[in-house]
Scaffold this motif. Sequence first.
Motif, PDB file in Angstrom:
ATOM      1  N   SER A   1       1.157  -1.574   0.096  1.00 62.20           N
ATOM      2  CA  SER A   1      -0.528  -0.001  -0.392  1.00 62.20           C
ATOM      3  C   SER A   1       0.290   1.496  -0.336  1.00 62.20           C
ATOM      4  O   SER A   1       2.219   1.407   0.063  1.00 62.20           O
ATOM      5  CB  SER A   1      -1.167  -0.420   1.348  1.00 62.20           C
ATOM      6  OG  SER A   1      -0.550   0.157   2.495  1.00 62.20           O
ATOM      7  N   ARG A   2       0.396   2.198  -0.056  1.00 69.30           N
ATOM      8  CA  ARG A   2       1.571   3.781  -0.627  1.00 69.30           C
ATOM      9  C   ARG A   2       1.237   3.632   0.771  1.00 69.30           C
ATOM     10  O   ARG A   2       3.185   4.888   0.480  1.00 69.30           O
ATOM     11  CB  ARG A   2      -0.028   4.761  -0.545  1.00 69.30           C
ATOM     12  CG  ARG A   2       1.169   5.869  -1.531  1.00 69.30           C
ATOM     13  CD  ARG A   2      -0.014   6.891  -1.284  1.00 69.30           C
ATOM     14  NE  ARG A   2       1.160   8.252  -2.067  1.00 69.30           N
ATOM     15  CZ  ARG A   2       1.271   8.734  -2.979  1.00 69.30           C
ATOM     16  NH1 ARG A   2       0.626   8.329  -3.846  1.00 69.30           N
ATOM     17  NH2 ARG A   2       2.093  10.085  -2.699  1.00 69.30           N
ATOM     18  N   ASP A   3       1.628   4.187   2.013  1.00 73.08           N
ATOM     19  CA  ASP A   3       1.872   4.158   2.799  1.00 73.08           C
ATOM     20  C   ASP A   3       3.147   3.005   3.341  1.00 73.08           C
ATOM     21  O   ASP A   3       4.285   3.700   3.652  1.00 73.08           O
ATOM     22  CB  ASP A   3       0.943   4.374   4.363  1.00 73.08           C
ATOM     23  CG  ASP A   3      -0.108   5.516   4.239  1.00 73.08           C
ATOM     24  OD1 ASP A   3       0.274   6.260   3.803  1.00 73.08           O
ATOM     25  OD2 ASP A   3      -0.585   5.631   4.813  1.00 73.08           O
ATOM     26  N   VAL A   4       2.752   1.859   3.447  1.00 71.47           N
ATOM     27  CA  VAL A   4       4.004   0.820   3.492  1.00 71.47           C
ATOM     28  C   VAL A   4       4.812   1.016   2.456  1.00 71.47           C
ATOM     29  O   VAL A   4       6.571   1.390   2.822  1.00 71.47           O
ATOM     30  CB  VAL A   4       3.382  -0.786   3.485  1.00 71.47           C
ATOM     31  CG1 VAL A   4       4.502  -1.127   3.683  1.00 71.47           C
ATOM     32  CG2 VAL A   4       2.349  -0.512   4.724  1.00 71.47           C
ATOM     33  N   ALA A   5       4.853   1.422   1.205  1.00 72.47           N
ATOM     34  CA  ALA A   5       6.279   1.508  -0.189  1.00 72.47           C
ATOM     35  C   ALA A   5       6.531   2.528   0.664  1.00 72.47           C
ATOM     36  O   ALA A   5       8.048   2.942   0.033  1.00 72.47           O
ATOM     37  CB  ALA A   5       5.035   1.643  -1.192  1.00 72.47           C
ATOM     38  N   GLU A   6       5.941   3.871   1.191  1.00 72.82           N
ATOM     39  CA  GLU A   6       6.854   5.478   0.749  1.00 72.82           C
ATOM     40  C   GLU A   6       7.462   4.968   2.322  1.00 72.82           C
ATOM     41  O   GLU A   6       9.033   5.341   2.014  1.00 72.82           O
ATOM     42  CB  GLU A   6       6.011   6.454   1.545  1.00 72.82           C
ATOM     43  CG  GLU A   6       5.222   6.784   0.467  1.00 72.82           C
ATOM     44  CD  GLU A   6       3.842   8.192   0.393  1.00 72.82           C
ATOM     45  OE1 GLU A   6       3.832   8.550   1.936  1.00 72.82           O
ATOM     46  OE2 GLU A   6       3.709   8.784  -0.601  1.00 72.82           O
ATOM     47  N   THR A   7       7.419   3.954   3.620  1.00 69.12           N
ATOM     48  CA  THR A   7       7.785   3.957   4.628  1.00 69.12           C
ATOM     49  C   THR A   7       9.145   3.225   4.094  1.00 69.12           C
ATOM     50  O   THR A   7      10.496   3.853   4.535  1.00 69.12           O
ATOM     51  CB  THR A   7       7.663   3.901   5.489  1.00 69.12           C
ATOM     52  OG1 THR A   7       6.127   4.253   5.621  1.00 69.12           O
ATOM     53  CG2 THR A   7       8.021   3.546   7.316  1.00 69.12           C
ATOM     54  N   LYS A   8       8.904   2.234   3.217  1.00 70.86           N
ATOM     55  CA  LYS A   8      10.134   1.347   3.227  1.00 70.86           C
ATOM     56  C   LYS A   8      11.230   2.254   1.927  1.00 70.86           C
ATOM     57  O   LYS A   8      12.404   2.230   1.683  1.00 70.86           O
ATOM     58  CB  LYS A   8       9.692   0.197   2.332  1.00 70.86           C
ATOM     59  CG  LYS A   8       9.066  -0.893   2.954  1.00 70.86           C
ATOM     60  CD  LYS A   8       9.326  -1.818   3.085  1.00 70.86           C
ATOM     61  CE  LYS A   8       7.726  -2.988   3.686  1.00 70.86           C
ATOM     62  NZ  LYS A   8       9.111  -3.634   4.958  1.00 70.86           N
ATOM     63  N   VAL A   9      10.681   2.443   1.167  1.00 66.48           N
ATOM     64  CA  VAL A   9      11.254   4.200   0.574  1.00 66.48           C
ATOM     65  C   VAL A   9      12.576   4.853   1.325  1.00 66.48           C
ATOM     66  O   VAL A   9      13.444   4.861   1.245  1.00 66.48           O
ATOM     67  CB  VAL A   9      10.255   4.960  -0.360  1.00 66.48           C
ATOM     68  CG1 VAL A   9      12.016   5.903  -1.105  1.00 66.48           C
ATOM     69  CG2 VAL A   9      10.298   3.586  -1.962  1.00 66.48           C
ATOM     70  N   THR A  10      12.277   5.407   2.199  1.00 62.16           N
ATOM     71  CA  THR A  10      12.265   6.241   3.276  1.00 62.16           C
ATOM     72  C   THR A  10      13.748   5.714   3.472  1.00 62.16           C
ATOM     73  O   THR A  10      14.339   6.038   3.779  1.00 62.16           O
ATOM     74  CB  THR A  10      11.799   6.798   4.102  1.00 62.16           C
ATOM     75  OG1 THR A  10      10.499   7.640   2.535  1.00 62.16           O
ATOM     76  CG2 THR A  10      12.348   8.085   4.792  1.00 62.16           C
ATOM     77  N   GLN A  11      13.518   4.625   4.587  1.00 60.96           N
ATOM     78  CA  GLN A  11      13.906   3.359   5.054  1.00 60.96           C
ATOM     79  C   GLN A  11      15.230   2.966   4.766  1.00 60.96           C
ATOM     80  O   GLN A  11      16.357   4.135   5.040  1.00 60.96           O
ATOM     81  CB  GLN A  11      13.225   2.479   5.799  1.00 60.96           C
ATOM     82  CG  GLN A  11      12.190   2.637   6.880  1.00 60.96           C
ATOM     83  CD  GLN A  11      11.270   1.056   6.978  1.00 60.96           C
ATOM     84  OE1 GLN A  11      11.429   0.705   6.567  1.00 60.96           O
ATOM     85  NE2 GLN A  11      11.041   1.003   7.890  1.00 60.96           N
ATOM     86  N   VAL A  12      15.298   3.122   2.984  1.00 64.08           N
ATOM     87  CA  VAL A  12      16.165   2.375   2.312  1.00 64.08           C
ATOM     88  C   VAL A  12      16.953   3.182   1.900  1.00 64.08           C
ATOM     89  O   VAL A  12      18.303   3.055   1.991  1.00 64.08           O
ATOM     90  CB  VAL A  12      16.005   1.392   1.505  1.00 64.08           C
ATOM     91  CG1 VAL A  12      16.982   0.549   0.074  1.00 64.08           C
ATOM     92  CG2 VAL A  12      14.920  -0.439   1.429  1.00 64.08           C
ATOM     93  N   ASN A  13      16.512   4.852   1.313  1.00 62.44           N
ATOM     94  CA  ASN A  13      17.390   5.858   1.034  1.00 62.44           C
ATOM     95  C   ASN A  13      18.551   6.464   1.986  1.00 62.44           C
ATOM     96  O   ASN A  13      19.069   6.650   1.908  1.00 62.44           O
ATOM     97  CB  ASN A  13      16.518   6.873   0.202  1.00 62.44           C
ATOM     98  CG  ASN A  13      16.115   6.179  -0.982  1.00 62.44           C
ATOM     99  OD1 ASN A  13      16.402   5.490  -1.542  1.00 62.44           O
ATOM    100  ND2 ASN A  13      14.957   6.938  -1.423  1.00 62.44           N
ATOM    101  N   ASP A  14      17.936   6.451   3.824  1.00 61.13           N
ATOM    102  CA  ASP A  14      18.424   7.196   4.563  1.00 61.13           C
ATOM    103  C   ASP A  14      19.228   5.607   5.128  1.00 61.13           C
ATOM    104  O   ASP A  14      20.374   6.824   5.317  1.00 61.13           O
ATOM    105  CB  ASP A  14      17.634   7.264   5.099  1.00 61.13           C
ATOM    106  CG  ASP A  14      16.371   8.036   5.430  1.00 61.13           C
ATOM    107  OD1 ASP A  14      16.602   9.270   4.408  1.00 61.13           O
ATOM    108  OD2 ASP A  14      15.350   8.580   6.339  1.00 61.13           O
ATOM    109  N   TYR A  15      19.035   5.181   4.979  1.00 60.54           N
ATOM    110  CA  TYR A  15      19.863   3.521   5.345  1.00 60.54           C
ATOM    111  C   TYR A  15      21.309   3.426   4.643  1.00 60.54           C
ATOM    112  O   TYR A  15      22.241   3.601   4.651  1.00 60.54           O
ATOM    113  CB  TYR A  15      18.981   2.040   5.316  1.00 60.54           C
ATOM    114  CG  TYR A  15      20.652   1.361   5.966  1.00 60.54           C
ATOM    115  CD1 TYR A  15      20.577   0.964   7.842  1.00 60.54           C
ATOM    116  CD2 TYR A  15      20.926   0.280   4.616  1.00 60.54           C
ATOM    117  CE1 TYR A  15      21.074   0.261   8.105  1.00 60.54           C
ATOM    118  CE2 TYR A  15      21.509  -0.594   5.555  1.00 60.54           C
ATOM    119  CZ  TYR A  15      22.052  -0.829   7.275  1.00 60.54           C
ATOM    120  OH  TYR A  15      22.673  -2.188   7.956  1.00 60.54           O
ATOM    121  N   SER A  16      20.912   4.239   2.598  1.00 61.13           N
ATOM    122  CA  SER A  16      22.125   3.795   2.295  1.00 61.13           C
ATOM    123  C   SER A  16      22.607   5.290   1.815  1.00 61.13           C
ATOM    124  O   SER A  16      24.081   5.256   2.089  1.00 61.13           O
ATOM    125  CB  SER A  16      21.383   3.589   0.557  1.00 61.13           C
ATOM    126  OG  SER A  16      20.577   2.532   0.628  1.00 61.13           O
TER     127      SER A  16
END
Length: 106
Positions: A77-92
């Motif tokens: 869903s949008r909220d989960v997808a946005e959260t995962k994108v942010t987490q991965v980009n921040d972690y990277s």
Amino acid sequence: MSSKREYDLNDGTVVEQSKPKLQRPPMYRVVLLNDDFTPMDFVIHILETFFGKNHEQATQIMLHVHTRGKGVCGIYSRDVAETKVTQVNDYSREYQHPLLCTLEEL
């Protein structure tokens, strides 16, 4: 009375009960984009950590990203997808890798 109709005794109107039509929320692909700098082991680590992939699945997705330029990590869903994108980009960025994660609506 088990009917779906209810009668208003005051003015004779009939009110029918109806179930609201629910739609599923739009879904989004979470996508990793290839770059020439992020180590393959780091990408596998990302897929295992943030997307719950086992080592074999993570390796397959990483190779797909490496050879085709991008690869789908999951559909959410949008909220989960946005959260995962942010987490991965921040972690990277925290580990100084240019790996980019985005989302695409289905």
